[in-house]
Write an enzyme that holds these catalytic residues in place. Structure first.
Site, PDB file in Angstrom:
ATOM      1  N   HIS A   1      -3.250   4.177  -1.882  1.00 13.70           N
ATOM      2  CA  HIS A   1      -4.065   4.580  -0.722  1.00 13.70           C
ATOM      3  C   HIS A   1      -4.842   5.848  -1.082  1.00 13.70           C
ATOM      4  CE1 HIS A   1      -5.555   5.096   3.203  1.00 13.70           C
ATOM      5  NE2 HIS A   1      -4.471   4.889   3.923  1.00 13.70           N
TER       6      HIS A   1
ATOM      7  N   TYR B   1      -6.163  11.135   3.490  1.00  7.01           N
ATOM      8  CA  TYR B   1      -4.793  11.434   3.060  1.00  7.01           C
ATOM      9  C   TYR B   1      -4.815  12.106   1.683  1.00  7.01           C
ATOM     10  CZ  TYR B   1      -3.988   8.847   7.242  1.00  7.01           C
ATOM     11  OH  TYR B   1      -4.034   8.468   8.555  1.00  7.01           O
TER      12      TYR B   1
ATOM     13  N   GLN C   1       0.851  -1.196   0.000  1.00  5.57           N
ATOM     14  CA  GLN C   1       0.000   0.000   0.000  1.00  5.57           C
ATOM     15  C   GLN C   1       0.885   1.243   0.000  1.00  5.57           C
ATOM     16  OE1 GLN C   1      -2.283   1.630   3.378  1.00  5.57           O
ATOM     17  NE2 GLN C   1      -4.119   1.439   2.130  1.00  5.57           N
TER      18      GLN C   1
ATOM     19  N   HIS D   1      -9.264   7.586   3.713  1.00  4.48           N
ATOM     20  CA  HIS D   1      -8.968   8.022   5.081  1.00  4.48           C
ATOM     21  C   HIS D   1      -8.397   9.416   5.270  1.00  4.48           C
ATOM     22  CE1 HIS D   1      -8.734   3.487   6.274  1.00  4.48           C
ATOM     23  NE2 HIS D   1      -9.961   3.911   6.099  1.00  4.48           N
TER      24      HIS D   1
ATOM     25  N   GLY E   1      -8.776  -6.082   9.489  1.00  3.46           N
ATOM     26  CA  GLY E   1      -7.719  -5.315  10.107  1.00  3.46           C
ATOM     27  C   GLY E   1      -7.401  -5.834  11.493  1.00  3.46           C
ATOM     28  N   ARG E   2      -8.171  -5.369  12.457  1.00  2.00           N
ATOM     29  CA  ARG E   2      -7.829  -5.668  13.851  1.00  2.00           C
ATOM     30  C   ARG E   2      -7.888  -7.156  14.175  1.00  2.00           C
ATOM     31  NH1 ARG E   2     -11.974  -1.383  15.753  1.00  2.00           N
ATOM     32  NH2 ARG E   2     -12.821  -2.121  13.761  1.00  2.00           N
TER      33      ARG E   2
ATOM     34  N   ALA F   1     -13.988  -3.726   3.455  1.00  2.00           N
ATOM     35  CA  ALA F   1     -13.322  -3.742   4.760  1.00  2.00           C
ATOM     36  C   ALA F   1     -14.097  -2.866   5.715  1.00  2.00           C
ATOM     37  CB  ALA F   1     -11.901  -3.196   4.638  1.00  2.00           C
TER      38      ALA F   1
HETATM   39  C1  LIG Z   1      -3.623  -0.279  13.912  1.00  2.00           C
HETATM   40  C2  LIG Z   1      -4.310   0.132  12.643  1.00  2.00           C
HETATM   41  C3  LIG Z   1      -3.558   0.610  11.592  1.00  2.00           C
HETATM   42  C4  LIG Z   1      -4.163   0.938  10.363  1.00  2.00           C
HETATM   43  N1  LIG Z   1      -3.394   1.337   9.317  1.00  2.00           N
HETATM   44  C5  LIG Z   1      -3.941   1.521   8.097  1.00  2.00           C
HETATM   45  C6  LIG Z   1      -3.130   1.784   6.956  1.00  2.00           C
HETATM   46  O1  LIG Z   1      -1.899   1.835   7.023  1.00  2.00           O
HETATM   47  N2  LIG Z   1      -3.764   1.957   5.768  1.00  2.00           N
HETATM   48  C7  LIG Z   1      -5.131   1.881   5.637  1.00  2.00           C
HETATM   49  O2  LIG Z   1      -5.659   2.042   4.531  1.00  2.00           O
HETATM   50  N3  LIG Z   1      -5.912   1.609   6.696  1.00  2.00           N
HETATM   51  C8  LIG Z   1      -5.356   1.410   7.910  1.00  2.00           C
HETATM   52  N4  LIG Z   1      -6.151   1.063   8.978  1.00  2.00           N
HETATM   53  C9  LIG Z   1      -7.571   0.743   8.740  1.00  2.00           C
HETATM   54  C10 LIG Z   1      -7.731  -0.765   8.538  1.00  2.00           C
HETATM   55  O3  LIG Z   1      -7.112  -1.206   7.336  1.00  2.00           O
HETATM   56  C11 LIG Z   1      -9.217  -1.181   8.502  1.00  2.00           C
HETATM   57  O4  LIG Z   1      -9.864  -0.578   7.408  1.00  2.00           O
HETATM   58  C12 LIG Z   1      -9.914  -0.803   9.799  1.00  2.00           C
HETATM   59  O5  LIG Z   1      -9.192  -1.293  10.912  1.00  2.00           O
HETATM   60  C13 LIG Z   1     -11.326  -1.381   9.867  1.00  2.00           C
HETATM   61  O6  LIG Z   1     -11.295  -2.777   9.670  1.00  2.00           O
HETATM   62  P1  LIG Z   1     -11.395  -3.804  10.908  1.00  2.00           P
HETATM   63  O7  LIG Z   1     -12.713  -3.531  11.578  1.00  2.00           O
HETATM   64  O8  LIG Z   1     -11.354  -5.164  10.249  1.00  2.00           O
HETATM   65  O9  LIG Z   1     -10.244  -3.552  11.823  1.00  2.00           O
HETATM   66  C14 LIG Z   1      -5.568   0.802  10.219  1.00  2.00           C
HETATM   67  C15 LIG Z   1      -6.331   0.374  11.312  1.00  2.00           C
HETATM   68  C16 LIG Z   1      -5.722   0.024  12.508  1.00  2.00           C
HETATM   69  C17 LIG Z   1      -6.572  -0.488  13.638  1.00  2.00           C
END
Ligand SMILES: Cc1cc2nc3c(=O)[nH]c(=O)nc-3n(C[C@H](O)[C@H](O)[C@H](O)COP(=O)(O)O)c2cc1C
Length: 368
Positions: free
Chosen positions: A179, A184, A102, A182, A322-323, A299
């Site tokens: 990306h 950016y 990414q 969010h 993600g988490r 996601a």
């Molecule tokens: C610790 C953490 C770091 C993340 N870093 C990124 C990232 O680098 N790029 C991105 O697009 N989203 C990032 N996200 C968002 C996740 O990719 C994901 O969309 C978000 O956690 C919701 O999905 P989940 O409910 O499965 O965790 C991050 C989320 C968390 C919790």
């Protein structure tokens, strides 16, 4: 014996990639890349989350020295960074994983301290962001007023993305995910609550999407459409980056992306009110899913049950976690067995420890 099909664990052909299941590692910033250089512990971290035929998306990785806004996030613009990524990608490939990088630019989500020679961060606007509590809930992030990019400077940022994508290929990544989510840089251009430009990159929807689509086109031209994905969050307004008509924005992007024939479109669910807060809502990604011709990844707040439902109902081809994946390195296996999950510990999401909260989440007993 009756076989029960688990939709998330069925194979899927994503362009030229044969995926053995639909459970994708979502991009997760972990802030353990000192001096913007990926570190050796990432080899174990990513390889723990690799399955044969599984898709992984890397943490957000900077495209240039102006792209950074968080401590210890990796880059892919220097030779040293490229070399540091290689063993990580090799480890994923050794286990048969498919690994996309990414690539990002944070735009105005930055401050003088992260910028070369203490200059102002760049953006589509000169509107500053208010200081915010960081996701760890403790630190306050301070943002410096951004500098609005001049029209004739934008191609240079497009070029940074192009070079970063080429570098990702040199590393050995299977593809790149742009990306565009969010709050950016790319999202700042797309969203009408941020973009206040009066040139060809501002105003109409078409103009606001011009820069992100130029990035897509430039990357497609250098590495081929089959290796390109993009992440979008039209409904989100993280980092004061919201839009007055997210449905129209999402649809316009989905349709425009079809022209480039890219591999996938990865969209964040409207229910993700913040990066981690899930709120049920009536909006849906379905129109975008229907209009995009390639692989559609969703996601945001998914668990085993609603992930299976999304695949079963054909609302998505793949689901990124993600988490849950952060805390369960063997998530696909746990979904297969419907095994209990480790709980994630928010306090160690962004700490620098090379082990704790990073590579020490337990696997299921191997006897199962
Ligand atoms: C610790 C953490 C770091 C993340 N870093 C990124 C990232 O680098 N790029 C991105 O697009 N989203 C990032 N996200 C968002 C996740 O990719 C994901 O969309 C978000 O956690 C919701 O999905 P989940 O409910 O499965 O965790 C991050 C989320 C968390 C919790």
């Amino acid at each position: 014996m009756e076989e029960i099909t688990i939709p998330l664990l069925t194979p899927y052909k994503m362009g030229k990639f044969d995926l053995s299941h639909r459970v994708v590692l979502a991009p997760l910033t972990r802030q353990r890349s000192f001096n913007n250089i990926p570190q050796p512990p990432a080899v174990l971290y990513y390889s723990q989350r690799t399955t044969k035929g599984g898709l992984l998306i890397s943490e957000a990785t900077g495209v240039s020295d102006t792209s950074q806004g968080y401590p210890n996030t990796p880059g892919i613009w220097t030779k040293e960074q490229v070399e540091a990524w290689k063993p990580i990608v090799d480890a994923v490939h050794m286990k048969g994983g498919i690994f996309f990088c990414q690539i990002w630019h944070v735009g105005r989500v930055s401050n003088y301290g992260f910028q070369p020679n203490g200059r102002a961060p760049i953006s589509c606007t000169d509107k500053p962001l208010k200081a915010q509590l960081r996701a760890n809930g403790v630190d306050v992030a301070e943002f410096s007023p951004p500098r609005r990019l001049k029209t004739e400077e934008i191609y240079q940022v497009v070029n940074d993305f192009r070079i970063a994508a080429r570098n990702a290929m040199e590393v050995g990544f299977d593809g790149v995910e742009i990306h565009g989510a969010h709050g950016y840089l790319l999202d700042q251009f797309m969203k009408d609550q941020v973009n206040d430009r009066e040139d060809i990159y501002g105003g109409t929807l078409e103009n606001r999407c011009r820069f992100p689509l130029e990035v897509v086109e430039a990357i497609v031209n250098v590495i081929g459409p089959d290796k390109v994905g993009i992440r979008l969050s039209p409904f989100a307004n993280y980092m004061e980056s919201g839009d007055s008509n997210p449905e129209a924005l999402g649809l316009y992007m989905a349709e425009s992306l079809n022209k480039y024939g890219i591999c996938y479109c990865h969209m964040v669910e409207p229910r993700m009110k913040t990066v981690s807060e899930k709120v049920e809502c009536p909006q849906s990604l379905l129109p975008m899913r229907k209009s995009f011709n390639g692989t559609f990844i969703v996601a945001g707040g998914y668990d085993r049950e609603d992930g299976n439902r999304a695949i079963d109902k054909n609302h998505a081809d793949l689901v990124a976690y993600g988490r849950l994946f952060l805390a369960n390195p063997d998530l696909p296996r746990r979904f297969e067995l419907d095994a209990p999950l480790n709980k994630y510990n928010r306090d160690t999401f962004y700490t620098t420890d090379p082990v704790i909260g990073y590579t020490d989440y337990p696997f299921l007993e191997s006897s199962t």
